[in-house]
Design an enzyme around this catalytic site. Structure first.
Site, PDB file in Angstrom:
ATOM      1  N   HIS A  23      29.463 -22.884 -99.828  1.00  0.00           N
ATOM      2  CA  HIS A  23      30.146 -22.732-101.176  1.00  0.00           C
ATOM      3  C   HIS A  23      29.346 -22.165-102.344  1.00  0.00           C
ATOM      4  CE1 HIS A  23      33.696 -23.612-103.646  1.00  0.00           C
ATOM      5  NE2 HIS A  23      32.916 -23.349-104.492  1.00  0.00           N
ATOM      6  N   HIS A  25      29.153 -18.498-104.577  1.00  0.00           N
ATOM      7  CA  HIS A  25      29.862 -17.345-105.081  1.00  0.00           C
ATOM      8  C   HIS A  25      29.050 -16.214-105.213  1.00  0.00           C
ATOM      9  CE1 HIS A  25      33.790 -19.210-106.226  1.00  0.00           C
ATOM     10  NE2 HIS A  25      33.069 -20.258-106.115  1.00  0.00           N
ATOM     11  N   HIS A 202      39.466 -23.968-103.335  1.00  0.00           N
ATOM     12  CA  HIS A 202      38.876 -24.961-104.072  1.00  0.00           C
ATOM     13  C   HIS A 202      39.996 -25.782-104.496  1.00  0.00           C
ATOM     14  CE1 HIS A 202      36.210 -21.670-104.928  1.00  0.00           C
ATOM     15  NE2 HIS A 202      35.306 -22.093-105.714  1.00  0.00           N
ATOM     16  N   GLU A 205      38.209 -30.257-108.196  1.00  0.00           N
ATOM     17  CA  GLU A 205      36.898 -30.227-109.199  1.00  0.00           C
ATOM     18  C   GLU A 205      37.264 -30.928-110.447  1.00  0.00           C
ATOM     19  OE1 GLU A 205      33.521 -27.030-110.672  1.00  0.00           O
ATOM     20  OE2 GLU A 205      35.788 -26.281-110.061  1.00  0.00           O
TER      21      GLU A 205
END
Length: 347
Positions: A23, A25, A202, A205
């Site tokens: 994970h 970006h 996702h 979170e």
């Protein structure tokens, strides 16, 4: 490799530990000097002009402010050369941390809505990916994604571009951004899965455990990005423990976006105690002032042992989309490093 005069056995162990990151970006891995380089190249006048100003810019007030900064950084990527430059830098930094394999989220939507064709994005990524494997021995795979708060049309456009122009190194499809309702994207993710793309959204979170349930039930999630809000739902914990659905955890990211109020309150230790399948990640490392080595240090500071750290490394291997032979080989390397350092770490 061995212990240098300036590092502890734990530091040396973390350095030598073969790693996988699941994970992270690509665009969120843009270093400040790259931001400045691209800003000057393209004559941008609406961004910080010094490294000091960039550091202040990266001091996120909340999650929406983080998204604002993230999208502004994306705006600096405009041609194949820019994408190759970013990817080459990210790959080199991963290799320096002994990361052997990484699955990187690519904010493809952020380029498509600026009328940058997907084939330009992928051409730059692929050029640097091939060079990274040849020069540094790190293998990169791609997870194109889009921000859910931009709506279904953007998701449709993103998936269409992936199916039309995506190389074989694209292994999944994701959704991020603000945690809006996921049900409207169910059919979209169904088509992505039918095309052979793994569902890697996702969820949880900062949107609560209901977003994790939606990712599972509506999007067919095969792995969850973040998922820390799962801890407030006993039924969800039972499900995650029984299925061993992987959760990709990024402690520093959760702190910097204000998903948690203090690093010592991070649920990582409790997640492991609950028997969940957890991996350790950076999310957007330079924006959050971290790297994967630092995340392993933080995990240790939270009370995890060296054996636990090795377990996290093994989890990342198991949760990845490497082929099975490579998984076995890398897991054996992790075991060998643990065996070599166990006497020094237990002393």
């Amino acid at each position: 490799m061995g212990l240098s005069s300036s590092e502890s056995p734990l530091e040396a162990f973390i350095r030598e530990l073969p790693k996988v990151e699941l994970h992270v970006h690509l665009e969120g891995s843009m270093q400040p000097d790259t931001v400045l380089q691209l800003s000057r190249k393209h004559g941008a006048t609406d961004l910080p002009a010094t490294l000091t100003e960039l550091a202040e810019w990266y001091a996120f007030r909340d999650f929406p402010h983080f998204i604002e900064v993230y999208l502004a950084s994306i705006g600096l990527l405009r041609d194949e050369e820019d994408f190759a430059l970013l990817t080459a830098d990210v790959a080199q930094r991963l290799a320096a941390q002994n990361v052997r394999y990484a699955e990187l989220h690519v904010s493809l939507f952020g380029h498509l809505i600026r009328d940058i064709p997907a084939h330009v994005v992928f051409a730059g990524l692929e050029h640097a990916r091939r060079e990274a494997e040849r020069d540094h021995g790190v293998r990169l795979r791609w997870i194109p994604d889009f921000a859910g708060d931009y709506g279904l049309d953007v998701g449709e456009r993103t998936l269409g571009a992936v199916l039309r122009d995506g190389p074989s190194s694209v292994i999944g499809f994701g959704i991020g951004g603000m945690e809006v309702e996921r049900a409207p994207f169910a059919e979209l993710f169904g088509r992505a899965r039918a095309a052979g793309l793994h569902s890697l959204p996702h969820a949880g979170e900062n949107g609560g455990p209901e977003r994790v349930w939606a990712a599972i039930e509506e999007l067919g999630a095969e792995r969850i990005g973040h998922g820390i809000d799962s801890m407030s739902d006993p039924r969800l914990l039972d499900y995650l423990r029984e299925t061993q659905l992987p959760l990709d955890i990024a402690p520093t990211s959760n702190l910097r976006t204000r998903a948690i109020d203090a690093i010592e309150h991070h649920p990582l230790p409790r997640m492991l105690e609950a028997g969940l399948m957890v991996t350790l990640n950076t999310d957007d490392p330079p924006m959050f002032g971290t790297d994967l080595h630092n995340e392993y240090r933080i995990a240790h500071q939270l009370g995890l042992s060296a054996e636990d750290l090795a377990g996290l490394a093994r989890n990342a291997v198991a949760a990845s989309y490497m082929d099975e032979a490579d998984k076995r080989s890398l897991a054996a390397e992790i075991d060998a490093v643990m065996t070599r350092w166990r006497p020094a770490l237990s002393g």
